[in-house]
Design an enzyme around this catalytic site. Structure first.
Site, PDB file in Angstrom:
ATOM      1  N   GLY B 102       0.811  -1.203   0.000  1.00 55.04           N
ATOM      2  CA  GLY B 102       0.000   0.000   0.000  1.00 55.04           C
ATOM      3  C   GLY B 102       0.842   1.248   0.000  1.00 55.04           C
ATOM      4  N   GLY B 103       0.160   2.352   0.009  1.00 52.03           N
ATOM      5  CA  GLY B 103       0.859   3.633   0.023  1.00 52.03           C
ATOM      6  C   GLY B 103       1.644   3.821   1.295  1.00 52.03           C
ATOM      7  CB  VAL B 107      -1.627  -5.295   3.882  1.00 53.99           C
ATOM      8  CG1 VAL B 107      -2.612  -5.856   4.883  1.00 53.99           C
ATOM      9  CG2 VAL B 107      -1.837  -3.803   3.704  1.00 53.99           C
ATOM     10  CG  ASP B 217      -5.567   7.574   2.138  1.00 60.50           C
ATOM     11  OD1 ASP B 217      -4.722   6.713   2.367  1.00 60.50           O
ATOM     12  OD2 ASP B 217      -5.729   8.124   1.022  1.00 60.50           O
TER      13      ASP B 217
END
Lengths: 193, 882
Positions: B102-103, B107, B217
């Site tokens: 992810g940014g 994960v 977000d």
């Protein structure tokens, strides 16, 4: 940035095998990228607790970069190249780190906290490199043994295969080379006739 | 050493090593019988062989891997190689496999290590470069709140902490599902069905807002839908914890950085303004827009962050109903999407879809997407209600927006963009190698968006290790840098156009231009040799700073900034061979300094003010105005001397600069023929430098100045014909420069000085009659200067150095010829002399045509012509007498 095309590496290796010293120059940046990545890999694993063998890394480099079936000689050459490159790369870096610490203006000042390497190590590498060069002048084979074992991380067996000598010879060369290098680094070059 | 000797030593060594200590001595005694050297040689080797211990036992990489990963912290390294965690333990969890990158980090799927539970969780390693201790304390505060977020449409936060190397992590409920857009498309959900799904998401957001948690977000990737069709909003409030720095200004910057991933960020996020619940509403609006239309609200021509930011902040989104009937061409890296395909995914045809969306839904979506936060839905609840009303065919709040309102320009404080550009530029300035592919600013910015930083410098430092792949110089680095400069210039020019209202932005931009100029043409850095471009950039910086000063003419800070720019420009003009232009700029700088600090005794102000006069002095010296130069050098010296209350550091700096002033004075005196006075001053300078470098032995700048000082001393002594002393001094200079060059072989300045000092030595040797040694030294100088010329062909100092070397070699051959009896050798000597004189002449002519001929060297071309003529005469005579 992805790895260089395998064919390119193979071609250069072939040229180098055939005696083209220039090929080594061109190989350097290509292989360097991979070595850098692997060094990071190594660092990461080190922190995680598993120490990776250098030859395993070089094997990985080999697998990633060379897909053609180089013959046994080719493989040996590849190891020799990597060892040579490793030596050059590390020594260059040690040198530049050394000059950074003396405040050379044109280099960036990296975050001081990140300078994890002990200052002595940099100096050792440079001195070692010099001494090794002198050893090579006196006895090429011993120089190669050191380069392959120390910079390339090869075992005695692997070194024997690459240099086409017996493991016993490797061990003897290794012993004398280390003694010689140590003396050279400790006392300087007045032993040369 | 002969090979046989070596072999003998070798076999003796091995034989000795195989024996015990006592046996060894006896053995060596007998075998070496009388050859003491041999015995000592072997003995010493054996001694070292015995004590070699661990020496180079561990492969180099194991001890030196740190060298290859310069500057990368453990965090960076593990971030780069997330796979290392697989199979490892993190607290009471064991990592099973990677789910996604992810940014903010990666994960993983994990289970509790105590196998009792076997419950799978999502473990998110946060790699945003946080200081873990800070993070931990913040997390503890927020965790309470987050852990109490108990809503069917919000993934539960279960746990959190840091790994053993300080990487923070979160443990969350593991959701097995698709992102909401994918889910809707795969199942071909109709508009009604999509809206129903969306209602639940709004509930979740409303629930959190009531607990004062802003998501920050929201995007389809953060909304997963389970197989049962239950949407789950993820990463709630995590952004908030991570980005808070305690200081809202920082938060704004950071969020702006994060927002530079494709278009879900609200205008206020991009502008760096405070984030409120309304920002979440905006993001929800974008998600809804996509769910309904399959498209992005804004039409983008390029993917540059500048373009995107501008679009978000200024352009009006197209009505959903309009957009669904259009086919879109392939976006960069995207796929073509036809209206037919998109509407099919919504269980409709383009025409039907258009009808469905027209009216209420258009208005609802557009209301959420309004530029001004206060004009959007006041709450997620209100948003949800309006949608519900629509679904029940009741009237909605959202109205067709007929009121024309001004969009504010998007650059309020687009610090992220400028920072990124600056960072890119800083890389260039420090001469780090970059590959052409890495030279996309957009890529750099995306990388930027992954991290959190306190200020631009840290950003720049990090970016250095991000944008390039290896530290070693790769071939073709300069073309890559040219590309970067062009891109950076475009970007900064673009920003500059928008920046008129924002003073702090303008100042940053001026700095960016200055740095760009440095990269283009400042000889103190590895530069592209584009002096014209550098001048242009400096001038742009100047214009900006002048207008900034106008807005607050008495602000000393702005004056000093302008002062700095004037100096840069002055120096560049001097390099360009425009001394008058240079003087104008430098005098501007001086008068600015006077207006701020005329009476000041503050050390740094004195230093700067003096620096301006010193600069003027050097230009005057170059054009031959010796009295003017002397006056300015003396003034600089006096000003620096008047400083009071200097710290030891400041004092060292001042005294170093004082050396430069005094050296200038000495130089002028020497040029006026007053060698004794010059020498006296120069000796003082030398002593001062020796003292300063005792306290700071690793300072290469000081060493350089010391070398210069010996160099000048040598040349004055030479003028006085104290040749032996001159040679001594010159050699001291040479050895210092050699030392510096060894430490830093790529530094062109040092190598130039080394070359020139060798030239001096050659000249003195020649004067003393040692022509052969002179020639040898000249050859060394030649090698150095030629290689310098190859990489920087227009550098005047190098060229004049070369010209002097060739002339010197000419003189050496002339001297050979004078004492040579053999006429054919003599002819050869004269020929060589002529060749070298001619080369020298050519080079002086090059300098003359560049307009950079110093007053001192004015006569050189004529002198060299005369020498060439002399050679021709001598050769003619020799030819005739044969």
């Amino acid at each position: 940035m992805g790895p260089a095309p395998p064919s390119e590496i193979t071609r250069l290796l072939q040229s180098w095998q055939d005696g083209d010293q220039n090929a080594l120059e061109q190989l350097t940046p290509l292989v360097y990228t991979e070595l850098h990545r692997l060094a990071r890999h190594y660092m990461a694993r080190e922190k995680g607790g598993n120490i990776l063998q250098t030859t395993a890394l070089i094997n990985e480099v080999y697998l990633r970069l060379v897909n053609a079936k180089l013959d046994l000689q080719g493989r040996a050459h590849f190891y020799a190249v990597c060892a040579r490159l490793m030596r050059r790369i590390l020594t260059d870096l040690a040198r530049s780190r050394g000059s950074q610490k003396r405040g050379g203006e044109s280099k960036p000042i990296t975050l001081d906290e990140a300078l994890a390497v002990s200052p002595e190590l940099s100096v050792d590498l440079i001195a070692l490199d010099r001494a090794l060069t002198r050893l090579e002048e006196a006895d090429t084979r011993k120089g190669k043994v050191v380069e392959l074992r120390f910079f390339g991380g090869l075992t005695v067996e692997e070194t024997a295969t690459v240099l086409k000598i017996s493991p016993d010879t490797v061990l003897r060369d290794w012993s004398m080379a280390r003694a010689w290098l140590l003396r050279e680094m400790a006392e300087g070059s007045h032993h040369e006739a | 050493m002969k090979p046989e000797q070596w072999q003998e030593i070798e076999w003796l060594y091995h034989a000795a090593m195989e024996r015990t200590e006592d046996q060894r001595i006896a053995f060596l005694e007998s075998v070496c019988s009388g050859d003491g050297n041999l015995r000592r040689e072997v003995q010493s080797l054996v001694t070292y062989g015995q004590s070699s211990g661990q020496f180079i036992d561990r492969p180099a990489l194991e001890v030196a891997a740190e060298l290859l990963t310069v500057g990368e912290t453990a965090e960076d390294v593990s971030r780069i190689d997330p796979d290392r965690w697989i199979g490892q333990r993190i607290s009471q969890y064991r990592v099973v496999r990677k789910l996604a990158s992810g940014g903010m980090g990666d994960v993983f799927c994990a289970v509790r290590a105590d196998d009792e539970y076997q419950k799978q969780v999502a473990l998110k390693l946060v790699s945003a470069g946080q200081h873990s201790s800070f993070f931990i304390s913040r997390f503890r505060n927020e965790r309470q709140i987050l852990a109490t977020l108990d809503h069917p449409n919000i993934t539960r936060l279960l746990d959190g902490g840091t790994t053993n190397d300080g990487t923070p992590y979160f443990v969350m409920e593991l959701i097995d599902g698709l992102s909401i857009d994918e889910y809707c498309n795969r199942n071909r959900l109709s508009i009604r069905e999509r809206l129903r799904l969306f209602l639940q998401v709004c509930s979740a957001v409303q629930y959190a807002h009531q607990r004062l948690i802003i998501h920050r977000d929201i995007k389809p990737g953060n909304i997963l839908v389970t197989a049962d069709g239950v949407p789950k909003l993820m990463d709630f409030g995590i952004a908030k914890i991570l980005n808070q720095d305690g200081d809202d200004g920082q938060t704004a910057t950071i969020t702006a950085l994060r927002a530079f991933t494709p278009g879900y960020a609200s205008p206020e996020q991009i502008k760096g303004e405070p984030i409120t619940t309304a920002s979440d509403i905006y993001s929800l609006g974008v998600v809804l827009y996509e769910l309904l239309t399959g498209r992005c609200p804004y039409r983008l021509v390029s993917r540059s962050p500048h373009e995107m930011a501008r679009a978000v902040c200024e352009s009006e989104p197209e009505k959903p109903s309009t957009v669904v009937t259009r086919d879109e061409p392939a976006e960069a890296g995207g796929t073509k999407s036809t209206a037919a395909e998109l509407s099919a995914a919504r269980d409709a045809s383009p025409e039907k879809l258009k009808k469905r969306l027209r009216g209420d839904l258009d208005n609802i979506v557009l209301m959420a997407l309004r530029k001004e936060p206060q004009r959007r839905y006041a709450s997620a609840e209100q948003f949800k209600e309006d949608i519900r009303r629509h679904l029940e065919s009741l009237p909605v709040i959202a109205r067709n927006d007929t009121v024309g309102y001004r969009t504010s320009k998007f650059i309020r404080r687009n610090k992220a963009g400028v920072a990124a550009a600056l960072a890119v530029v800083l890389i260039l300035v420090t001469g780090m190698a970059v590959t052409a592919r890495e030279a996309r600013i957009a890529q750099a910015e995306r990388a930027r968006a992954e991290r959190r930083f306190n200020d631009v410098r840290k950003l720049a430092n990090s970016l250095m290790f991000d944008v390039h792949d290896s530290i070693k110089d790769l071939p073709g680095a300069t073309p890559a840098r040219r590309i970067l400069v062009t891109e950076a210039l475009k970007y900064i020019d673009g920003l500059a156009q928008e920046s008129s209202g924002d003073v702090s932005l303008q100042r940053e931009l001026a700095t960016a231009y200055e740095k760009l100029g440095d990269v283009q043409g400042n000889p103190r850095y590895s530069n592209l040799g584009d002096t014209a471009g550098a001048l242009q950039s400096y001038r742009k910086a100047l214009a900006i700073r002048e207008s900034v000063l106008q807005k607050d003419p008495s602000d000393p800070l702005r004056k000093w900034e302008l002062f700095g720019t004037d100096n840069l420009l002055g120096w560049a003009l001097q390099e360009q061979g425009d001394p008058n232009g240079a003087l104008a700029s430098l005098r501007q700088a001086a008068s600015l300094a006077e207006s701020v600090a005329a009476q000041s005794h503050d050390p740094s102000e004195c230093d700067r003010r003096a620096g301006a006069y010193w600069g003027i002095g050097t230009v005057l010296e170059a054009i031959g105005d010796l009295p003017g130069a002397l006056e300015n050098y003396r003034r600089a010296s006096a000003i620096r001397g008047s400083a009071q209350g200097a710290t030891p550091q400041q004092s060292a700096t001042l005294r170093t600069h004082l050396v430069a002033d005094d050296t200038g004075v000495a130089r002028i005196l020497a040029r006026q023929g007053e060698f004794d006075a010059a020498l006296a001053i120069q000796h003082e300078a030398t002593s001062l430098l020796v003292e300063l470098s005792k306290n700071d032995p690793n300072n290469s700048t000081l060493q350089g100045f010391l070398g210069d000082s010996y160099y000048f001393t040598g040349s004055y002594l030479e003028k006085k014909r104290d040749l032996d002393e001159a040679l001594d001094s010159d050699r001291k200079a040479q050895s210092i420069f050699q030392n510096l060059s060894d430490r830093d072989p790529s530094n062109a300045w040092i190598r130039r000085w080394l070359g020139i000092s060798k030239n001096n030595i050659g000249r003195v040797l020649l004067a003393e009659g040692h022509s052969a040694s002179a020639l040898q030294t000249y050859r060394q100088a030649l090698a150095i200067l030629l290689s310098l010329r190859a990489s920087a062909p227009t550098n005047t100092v190098t060229i004049s150095g070369l010209a002097n070397v060739y002339a010197g070699m000419g003189h050496a051959y002339t001297a050979f010829a004078a004492s040579e009896r053999n006429s054919s050798v003599r002819t050869e000597d004269w020929r060589n002399a002529r060749v070298n004189y001619h080369k020298s002449l050519d080079l002086w002519n090059v300098i003359r045509s560049q307009g950079s001929l110093d007053a001192d060297d004015k006569t050189k071309p004529d002198e060299l012509e005369a020498e060439v003529a002399k050679c021709d005469n001598a050769l003619a005579r020799l030819h005739n007498s044969n």
